[in-house]
Design a protein around this motif. Structure first.
Motif, PDB file in Angstrom:
ATOM      1  N   LEU A 148       0.820  -1.168   0.111  1.00 46.14           N
ATOM      2  CA  LEU A 148      -0.203   0.025  -0.100  1.00 46.14           C
ATOM      3  C   LEU A 148       0.852   1.273  -0.153  1.00 46.14           C
ATOM      4  CD1 LEU A 148      -2.779   1.522   0.380  1.00 46.14           C
ATOM      5  CD2 LEU A 148      -2.517   1.207   2.848  1.00 46.14           C
ATOM      6  N   ILE A 149       1.749   1.123   0.713  1.00 50.55           N
ATOM      7  CA  ILE A 149       2.663   2.530   1.010  1.00 50.55           C
ATOM      8  C   ILE A 149       3.361   2.555  -0.517  1.00 50.55           C
ATOM      9  CG2 ILE A 149       4.678   3.644   2.324  1.00 50.55           C
ATOM     10  CD1 ILE A 149       2.061   3.473   3.979  1.00 50.55           C
ATOM     11  N   ALA A 150       3.998   1.435  -1.035  1.00 51.16           N
ATOM     12  CA  ALA A 150       4.621   1.634  -2.317  1.00 51.16           C
ATOM     13  C   ALA A 150       3.842   1.957  -3.334  1.00 51.16           C
ATOM     14  CB  ALA A 150       5.228   0.181  -2.419  1.00 51.16           C
ATOM     15  N   ARG A 151       2.712   1.728  -3.419  1.00 46.82           N
ATOM     16  CA  ARG A 151       1.715   2.104  -4.361  1.00 46.82           C
ATOM     17  C   ARG A 151       1.289   3.881  -4.152  1.00 46.82           C
ATOM     18  NH1 ARG A 151      -1.828  -1.689  -7.195  1.00 46.82           N
ATOM     19  NH2 ARG A 151      -0.958  -3.844  -6.841  1.00 46.82           N
ATOM     20  N   LEU A 152       1.170   4.110  -2.935  1.00 40.09           N
ATOM     21  CA  LEU A 152       0.850   5.675  -2.806  1.00 40.09           C
ATOM     22  C   LEU A 152       2.091   6.394  -3.263  1.00 40.09           C
ATOM     23  CD1 LEU A 152      -0.699   5.525   0.765  1.00 40.09           C
ATOM     24  CD2 LEU A 152      -1.756   6.406  -1.300  1.00 40.09           C
ATOM     25  N   GLN A 153       3.358   5.925  -2.982  1.00 39.03           N
ATOM     26  CA  GLN A 153       4.396   6.588  -3.394  1.00 39.03           C
ATOM     27  C   GLN A 153       4.635   6.777  -4.783  1.00 39.03           C
ATOM     28  OE1 GLN A 153       7.392   4.542  -1.064  1.00 39.03           O
ATOM     29  NE2 GLN A 153       7.282   5.756   0.451  1.00 39.03           N
ATOM     30  N   ALA A 154       4.390   5.521  -5.622  1.00 41.12           N
ATOM     31  CA  ALA A 154       4.281   5.453  -7.010  1.00 41.12           C
ATOM     32  C   ALA A 154       3.411   6.408  -7.634  1.00 41.12           C
ATOM     33  CB  ALA A 154       3.998   4.108  -7.356  1.00 41.12           C
ATOM     34  N   ILE A 155       2.056   6.426  -7.122  1.00 41.67           N
ATOM     35  CA  ILE A 155       1.163   7.241  -7.815  1.00 41.67           C
ATOM     36  C   ILE A 155       1.802   8.907  -7.581  1.00 41.67           C
ATOM     37  CG2 ILE A 155      -0.600   5.621  -7.954  1.00 41.67           C
ATOM     38  CD1 ILE A 155      -2.024   7.124  -5.486  1.00 41.67           C
ATOM     39  N   LEU A 156       2.316   8.924  -6.352  1.00 40.98           N
ATOM     40  CA  LEU A 156       2.523  10.333  -6.212  1.00 40.98           C
ATOM     41  C   LEU A 156       3.555  10.889  -7.108  1.00 40.98           C
ATOM     42  CD1 LEU A 156       2.855  13.095  -4.352  1.00 40.98           C
ATOM     43  CD2 LEU A 156       4.396  11.650  -3.078  1.00 40.98           C
TER      44      LEU A 156
END
Length: 240
Positions: free
Chosen positions: A108-116
């Protein structure tokens, strides 16, 4: 990173908020899809996490209406609905990512960082501005490879300036980013944070990267690169 969580399940929301905050993210929560749309219209978030099954309106409706209102905030769907049709519909309406429960926290954190990163046109988790490098994953700033020790608020301001480098940011934008409209202090606190941030960057040799635009706010600019003159001997050999 400031996150807006939209979920009517208060138990699940409380658990998720704890997870996000433990990972250094600021989180605001609403159980109402309609309220989420109003919040998104008036406040700027780095990302929205939304459940598709809400008490008042569907998460699909929130996504659709946000995009129709030209709200470009990245939206990550986090839901129990795992059927392909649900994913296809969410993406078609404007969602940026889709994750089903149960989920892995690191993912989840990795996906948030990726879309940011994608929303700011970045291919990697580092932003380089002159001698300054900001590691979005480690939440660390370095000048010429030397770590700059910043408080949480100072780093948040620098990260926002770096993500929107070249753009003037108002004090209201910083207050919203730091406090999200909740218990906001007086606006002059931003001047204090900026002053301390500048001093720490200058002490490390970064120069005056953060510039005041009088009457408007602050901007992070890249210092001009000075081109070294070519030695005469080298120039002679080239012309020979």
């Amino acid at each position: 990173m400031r996150i807006l969580l939209v979920d009517s399940d208060h138990t699940a929301s409380a658990s998720l908020i704890q997870i996000l905050r433990t990972n250094g993210l600021a989180v605001d929560h609403t159980a109402s899809g309609r309220e989420a749309l109003e919040i998104m219209r008036h406040y700027q978030y780095d990302a929205v996490i939304i459940e598709l099954t809400l008490d008042d309106i569907e998460g699909y409706t929130v996504i659709r209406d946000a995009r129709l209102a030209r709200i470009s905030t990245p939206i990550l769907v986090l839901t129990n609905l795992s059927r392909p049709q649900a994913k296809i519909k969410a993406f078609a309406l404007g969602a940026d990512d889709y994750l089903t429960r149960p989920f892995d926290t690191a993912e989840l954190i990795a996906r948030l960082q990726a879309i940011l990163r994608r929303s700011h046109g970045l291919s990697a988790a580092q932003i380089v501005v002159g001698p300054l490098m900001i590691d979005l994953n480690a939440k660390q700033a370095l000048v010429n490879g030397d770590p700059v020790h910043l408080t949480g608020k100072e780093y948040a301001i620098l990260e926002l300036l770096a993500l929107r480098r070249g753009s003037v940011l108002t004090k209201d934008a910083f207050l919203n980013h730091l406090y999200g409209g909740i218990d906001e202090p007086e606006m002059k606190i931003i001047d204090v944070f900026i002053c301390k941030l500048r001093r720490k960057l200058q002490q490390k040799g970064a120069g005056s990267l953060v510039t005041t635009v009088w009457g408007r706010g602050y901007i992070l600019r890249e210092e001009p690169v000075m081109t070294k003159a070519m030695p005469r001997q080298a120039m002679s050999s080239l012309s020979a």
